[in-house]
Design an enzyme around this catalytic site. Sequence first.
Site, PDB file in Angstrom:
ATOM      1  N   ASP A   5     -29.099 -39.646 -14.863  1.00  0.00           N
ATOM      2  CA  ASP A   5     -29.581 -39.005 -13.884  1.00  0.00           C
ATOM      3  C   ASP A   5     -28.424 -37.858 -13.786  1.00  0.00           C
ATOM      4  O   ASP A   5     -28.002 -37.657 -13.970  1.00  0.00           O
ATOM      5  CB  ASP A   5     -29.478 -39.292 -12.501  1.00  0.00           C
ATOM      6  CG  ASP A   5     -28.481 -39.665 -11.820  1.00  0.00           C
ATOM      7  OD1 ASP A   5     -27.845 -38.865 -11.055  1.00  0.00           O
ATOM      8  OD2 ASP A   5     -27.714 -40.615 -12.715  1.00  0.00           O
ATOM      9  N   SER A   6     -29.366 -36.684 -13.745  1.00  0.00           N
ATOM     10  CA  SER A   6     -28.923 -35.432 -13.336  1.00  0.00           C
ATOM     11  C   SER A   6     -28.397 -35.237 -15.132  1.00  0.00           C
ATOM     12  O   SER A   6     -28.494 -34.655 -16.195  1.00  0.00           O
ATOM     13  CB  SER A   6     -28.673 -35.237 -11.916  1.00  0.00           C
ATOM     14  OG  SER A   6     -27.978 -33.549 -11.889  1.00  0.00           O
ATOM     15  N   ALA A   7     -26.959 -34.771 -14.639  1.00  0.00           N
ATOM     16  CA  ALA A   7     -25.994 -34.862 -16.126  1.00  0.00           C
ATOM     17  C   ALA A   7     -26.461 -36.103 -17.033  1.00  0.00           C
ATOM     18  O   ALA A   7     -26.717 -35.627 -17.908  1.00  0.00           O
ATOM     19  CB  ALA A   7     -24.508 -34.639 -16.211  1.00  0.00           C
ATOM     20  N   HIS A  19     -33.375 -33.420  -5.637  1.00  0.00           N
ATOM     21  CA  HIS A  19     -32.563 -33.839  -6.876  1.00  0.00           C
ATOM     22  C   HIS A  19     -31.909 -34.887  -6.032  1.00  0.00           C
ATOM     23  O   HIS A  19     -31.370 -34.484  -5.300  1.00  0.00           O
ATOM     24  CB  HIS A  19     -31.696 -33.037  -7.325  1.00  0.00           C
ATOM     25  CG  HIS A  19     -31.422 -32.683  -8.851  1.00  0.00           C
ATOM     26  ND1 HIS A  19     -32.018 -32.993  -9.836  1.00  0.00           N
ATOM     27  CD2 HIS A  19     -29.596 -33.390  -8.774  1.00  0.00           C
ATOM     28  CE1 HIS A  19     -30.874 -33.077 -10.813  1.00  0.00           C
ATOM     29  NE2 HIS A  19     -29.499 -33.023 -10.232  1.00  0.00           N
TER      30      HIS A  19
END
Length: 320
Positions: free
Chosen positions: A152-154, A289
């Site tokens: 997820d994300s990075a 997010h």
Amino acid sequence: MTRLKAAVITAVTRSTRRRDGTINRTLLAALVWKAKPSPKPIKGISTTDHTVDASRGLWVRLFSPAAVQPGTAIPIIVYFHGGGFAYHSASTLAYDALCRRIAGSAHARVVSVEYRLAPEHRFPAAYDDGFDALRWIDDADVRFSSVFLAGDSAGGNIAHHVARRAVAEKETLRRVRVNGVVEIQPFFGGEEATASELRLDGRVPFGSRESYEWLWRTFLPAGSSLDGKWSNVFGPGSDSGSEDWTDFPATMVIIGGLDLLQDRQRMYCEGIRGRGVEVTAVEYPNAFHGFFVFTELPEAKKMTIDIADFVRTHFSPACS
């Protein structure tokens, strides 16, 4: 309550940022809850930690469904946690719980990677650690039916770039072939703000363009453009468009309608789809997010089900 929790998490991360661009790790450790490995199953999943490279502190946490015999071949999902390359851990309580849920829902072993963090370890440390986790699986005494990369994300960004390397350097891996990639709200950037970044900046949980740019500056080499391929895969400073995308695995991208980065994620989907990659874009209109760590949200439960469906659709029955 969810927004309050998000505000507390934001306050914790911001309080540990120093003006010189470093992070107060001592303060952060005191503020963030960690989970220890549990060989005794919790909710049907046991966990054990394994050293990959002690010299750089690289290790993985293995989540195993208790109902599966140790020598049984089931899918492996290699998971990269989010945190803008600078925060969180495979042992962070929220990520330990998330990987446990994914392992149970997908009936798979999950290998959560403790990669090195910026700014102490900048680009390409996280990518190198991610690929070396695949090497560890390649050499480990564990059978698997297929391998997926997820994050997820990075961590979604890492999953993409590790997948690219796994395809380019497949001759260095004896058993591992990546069957699919799951990118949960992947962290991509760019020099020019997108419409969603302008519209939602500061108005949604974990939604600050300033914070995102700060995180990119802690990770990328000094002076790097955000339009390079590491942050902006098909940006004007990237050569990704001219690269060979043959054999890049099927990719699932989870997009939130209240995520600043949604436009970049859709552009990424368009970019890899245009290179012949099978893309499954799943949109949650009300998701901000990092929504998935808030288990009270219906989207958090739906996400693990959607990931499990993707894994079942793309796994290989062949045993290794």
